[in-house]
Design a protein around this motif. Structure first.
Motif, PDB file in Angstrom:
ATOM      1  N   LEU A  94       4.471  -1.927  -0.563  1.00  0.00           N
ATOM      2  CA  LEU A  94       3.276  -2.217  -1.911  1.00  0.00           C
ATOM      3  C   LEU A  94       3.357  -3.959  -1.522  1.00  0.00           C
ATOM      4  O   LEU A  94       4.400  -4.543  -1.203  1.00  0.00           O
ATOM      5  N   SER A  95       2.171  -4.359  -1.835  1.00  0.00           N
ATOM      6  CA  SER A  95       2.060  -5.948  -2.013  1.00  0.00           C
ATOM      7  C   SER A  95       0.827  -6.139  -2.855  1.00  0.00           C
ATOM      8  O   SER A  95      -0.215  -5.603  -2.649  1.00  0.00           O
ATOM      9  N   PHE A  96       1.016  -7.066  -3.831  1.00  0.00           N
ATOM     10  CA  PHE A  96       0.098  -7.402  -4.680  1.00  0.00           C
ATOM     11  C   PHE A  96      -0.665  -8.821  -4.106  1.00  0.00           C
ATOM     12  O   PHE A  96       0.228  -9.571  -3.441  1.00  0.00           O
ATOM     13  N   SER A  97      -1.997  -8.901  -4.159  1.00  0.00           N
ATOM     14  CA  SER A  97      -2.388 -10.205  -3.865  1.00  0.00           C
ATOM     15  C   SER A  97      -1.976 -11.418  -4.626  1.00  0.00           C
ATOM     16  O   SER A  97      -1.779 -11.225  -5.722  1.00  0.00           O
ATOM     17  N   HIS A  98      -2.423 -12.633  -4.109  1.00  0.00           N
ATOM     18  CA  HIS A  98      -1.939 -13.957  -4.914  1.00  0.00           C
ATOM     19  C   HIS A  98      -2.614 -14.117  -6.195  1.00  0.00           C
ATOM     20  O   HIS A  98      -1.792 -14.570  -7.068  1.00  0.00           O
ATOM     21  N   ASP A  99      -3.733 -13.421  -6.393  1.00  0.00           N
ATOM     22  CA  ASP A  99      -4.268 -13.631  -7.661  1.00  0.00           C
ATOM     23  C   ASP A  99      -3.804 -12.220  -8.491  1.00  0.00           C
ATOM     24  O   ASP A  99      -4.205 -12.278  -9.806  1.00  0.00           O
ATOM     25  N   GLY A 100      -3.160 -11.126  -8.036  1.00  0.00           N
ATOM     26  CA  GLY A 100      -2.878 -10.046  -8.698  1.00  0.00           C
ATOM     27  C   GLY A 100      -4.034  -9.178  -8.949  1.00  0.00           C
ATOM     28  O   GLY A 100      -3.687  -8.114  -9.631  1.00  0.00           O
ATOM     29  N   LYS A 101      -5.119  -9.152  -8.175  1.00  0.00           N
ATOM     30  CA  LYS A 101      -6.058  -8.415  -8.464  1.00  0.00           C
ATOM     31  C   LYS A 101      -6.230  -7.250  -7.364  1.00  0.00           C
ATOM     32  O   LYS A 101      -6.765  -6.173  -7.670  1.00  0.00           O
ATOM     33  N   MET A 102      -5.631  -7.256  -6.197  1.00  0.00           N
ATOM     34  CA  MET A 102      -5.852  -6.211  -5.196  1.00  0.00           C
ATOM     35  C   MET A 102      -4.285  -5.727  -5.185  1.00  0.00           C
ATOM     36  O   MET A 102      -3.077  -6.448  -5.076  1.00  0.00           O
ATOM     37  N   LEU A 103      -4.024  -4.647  -4.561  1.00  0.00           N
ATOM     38  CA  LEU A 103      -2.739  -4.003  -4.223  1.00  0.00           C
ATOM     39  C   LEU A 103      -2.837  -3.106  -3.045  1.00  0.00           C
ATOM     40  O   LEU A 103      -3.859  -2.196  -3.078  1.00  0.00           O
ATOM     41  N   ALA A 104      -2.148  -3.509  -2.335  1.00  0.00           N
ATOM     42  CA  ALA A 104      -1.896  -2.692  -0.917  1.00  0.00           C
ATOM     43  C   ALA A 104      -0.854  -1.937  -0.886  1.00  0.00           C
ATOM     44  O   ALA A 104       0.060  -2.346  -1.268  1.00  0.00           O
ATOM     45  N   SER A 105      -1.169  -0.653  -0.374  1.00  0.00           N
ATOM     46  CA  SER A 105       0.069   0.112  -0.313  1.00  0.00           C
ATOM     47  C   SER A 105      -0.151   0.768   1.168  1.00  0.00           C
ATOM     48  O   SER A 105      -1.191   1.217   1.582  1.00  0.00           O
ATOM     49  N   ALA A 106       1.042   1.278   1.628  1.00  0.00           N
ATOM     50  CA  ALA A 106       1.083   2.148   2.977  1.00  0.00           C
ATOM     51  C   ALA A 106       2.134   2.910   3.217  1.00  0.00           C
ATOM     52  O   ALA A 106       3.212   2.892   2.231  1.00  0.00           O
ATOM     53  N   SER A 107       2.161   3.863   4.039  1.00  0.00           N
ATOM     54  CA  SER A 107       2.602   5.174   4.148  1.00  0.00           C
ATOM     55  C   SER A 107       2.735   5.409   5.708  1.00  0.00           C
ATOM     56  O   SER A 107       2.386   4.656   6.565  1.00  0.00           O
ATOM     57  N   GLU A 108       3.073   6.731   6.040  1.00  0.00           N
ATOM     58  CA  GLU A 108       2.732   7.400   7.315  1.00  0.00           C
ATOM     59  C   GLU A 108       1.398   7.716   7.497  1.00  0.00           C
ATOM     60  O   GLU A 108       1.074   7.974   8.627  1.00  0.00           O
ATOM     61  N   ASP A 109       0.543   7.455   6.468  1.00  0.00           N
ATOM     62  CA  ASP A 109      -0.849   7.741   6.676  1.00  0.00           C
ATOM     63  C   ASP A 109      -1.318   6.573   7.646  1.00  0.00           C
ATOM     64  O   ASP A 109      -0.771   5.450   7.657  1.00  0.00           O
ATOM     65  N   HIS A 110      -2.372   7.173   8.420  1.00  0.00           N
ATOM     66  CA  HIS A 110      -2.884   5.884   9.455  1.00  0.00           C
ATOM     67  C   HIS A 110      -4.040   4.924   8.741  1.00  0.00           C
ATOM     68  O   HIS A 110      -5.014   4.411   9.411  1.00  0.00           O
ATOM     69  N   PHE A 111      -3.485   4.362   7.608  1.00  0.00           N
ATOM     70  CA  PHE A 111      -4.388   3.308   6.928  1.00  0.00           C
ATOM     71  C   PHE A 111      -3.519   2.845   5.861  1.00  0.00           C
ATOM     72  O   PHE A 111      -2.733   3.411   5.145  1.00  0.00           O
ATOM     73  N   ILE A 112      -4.063   1.316   5.247  1.00  0.00           N
ATOM     74  CA  ILE A 112      -3.278   0.796   4.466  1.00  0.00           C
ATOM     75  C   ILE A 112      -4.451   0.998   3.247  1.00  0.00           C
ATOM     76  O   ILE A 112      -5.410   0.597   3.444  1.00  0.00           O
ATOM     77  N   ASP A 113      -4.187   1.209   2.367  1.00  0.00           N
ATOM     78  CA  ASP A 113      -4.911   1.184   1.215  1.00  0.00           C
ATOM     79  C   ASP A 113      -5.075   0.130   0.249  1.00  0.00           C
ATOM     80  O   ASP A 113      -3.840  -0.414  -0.055  1.00  0.00           O
ATOM     81  N   ILE A 114      -6.283  -0.350   0.178  1.00  0.00           N
ATOM     82  CA  ILE A 114      -6.496  -1.811  -0.998  1.00  0.00           C
ATOM     83  C   ILE A 114      -6.985  -1.129  -2.085  1.00  0.00           C
ATOM     84  O   ILE A 114      -8.290  -0.941  -1.913  1.00  0.00           O
TER      85      ILE A 114
END
Length: 323
Positions: free
Chosen positions: A244-264
């Motif tokens: 997981l990672s939050f963007s610098h402004d805390g407004k976006m969250l990226a999450s990833a797994s074995e799925d072939h995409f990163i969700d934002i």
């Protein structure tokens, strides 16, 4: 349902900046990527026992150095929260190493009791916490490089983190719980049943309002730091959430797994903002501390010559389409 103005503006931005670039970093799988606090450098740690550091030059990463010394896989790394020259690596060789990019040398190697798999630096910069495969977390003084405290846990410890105020210490565990300890006393304040299965990763947002956890149940849950209640869940992934990672402004969250995409996702609404297409599992994502630029690493194979050989590349998403 109308999209929020923030989602609309970010989608517009990403439509003009969908480019992903790959940069050779290692000769084996990349386990961890992290930006320095100023965003000038990106570090990566790999199964090949090394760490690499890149400098961000406009829209590309230029490899600055490769850091050797560990005798086993570098599983996780992180930068000093306010000194952009220092980073620390955790390795299966039962040591952690602190490196200085100015001298490109290891300034300290600290022996630990087991194979290290997770590491974090306290927000005040004074302490490094490292967890090993035997579920022992060691707290190391970042000035003297000596162990200050050690805790053996009776459950599988996955990821560890301080809160932004530095007065609580959080662990995610194999029973789906988040354990919250007072810091520096390390007394249990609360254990939250967060997920029905293994709770894997945890991240705090830069504003200090929320933290997020990712679980083997493929859900990301967002928590209010003050109330310790779950505010919402993100459920677009189908596989265990690894990173997981939050963007610098805390407004976006990226999450990833074995799925072939990163969700934002947009943090405030949970709306899908974008998805970054990948060719394989993603084990580490990190937003740049000042820009909407996402570094990540996948379990890619180098198909050109040998389909079993790991590619060892670091990737950047969010670059201008014409770059």
């Amino acid at each position: 349902m109308a999209l929020s103005p923030y989602v609309q503006s970010m989608q517009e931005l990403f439509r003009a900046n969908t480019r992903i670039r790959e940069f050779p970093a290692h000769v084996a799988k990349v386990h961890s990527v992290a930006w320095s606090c100023c965003g000038r450098r990106l570090a990566s740690g790999s199964f090949d026992k090394t760490a690499s550091v890149f400098v961000l030059d406009k829209d590309r990463l230029v490899k600055e150095n490769n850091y050797r010394g560990h005798g086993d896989s570098v599983d996780q790394l992180c930068w000093h929260p306010s000194n952009p020259d220092l980073f620390v690596t955790a390795s299966g060789d039962k040591t952690i190493r602190i490196w200085d990019v100015r001298t490109t040398k290891c300034i300290a190697s600290v022996n630990t009791k087991g194979e290290n798999i997770n590491i974090c630096w306290s927000p005040d910069g004074q302490t490094i916490a490292v967890g090993n495969k035997d579920d022992v977390v060691t707290f190391i003084d970042a000035k003297t490089y000596r162990s200050k405290a050690e805790e053996q846990f009776k459950f599988e410890v996955n990821e560890i983190s301080w809160n932004n105020d530095n007065n609580m210490f959080f662990l995610t565990n194999g029973n789906g719980c988040i354990n919250i300890l007072s810091y520096p006393e390390l007394k249990l304040i609360q254990s939250i049943n967060a997920h029905p299965s293994n709770c894997i990763c945890i991240k705090f947002d830069p504003t200090g309002k929320y933290f997020a956890t990712g679980s083997a149940d493929a859900l990301v849950s967002l928590w209010d730091v003050d109330e310790l209640v779950c505010v919402r869940c993100f459920s677009r992934l189908d596989w265990p959430v690894r990173t997981l990672s939050f963007s610098h402004d805390g407004k976006m969250l990226a999450s990833a797994s074995e799925d072939h995409f990163i969700d934002i996702a947009e943090v405030e609404t949970g709306e899908k903002l974008w998805e970054v297409q990948c060719e394989s599992s993603t084990f580490t994502v990190a937003w740049h501390p000042k820009r909407p630029l996402l570094a990540f690493a996948c379990d890619d194979k180098d198909g050109k010559y040998d389909s079993s050989r790991e590619a060892g590349t670091v990737k950047l998403f969010g670059l201008p389409n014409d770059s």
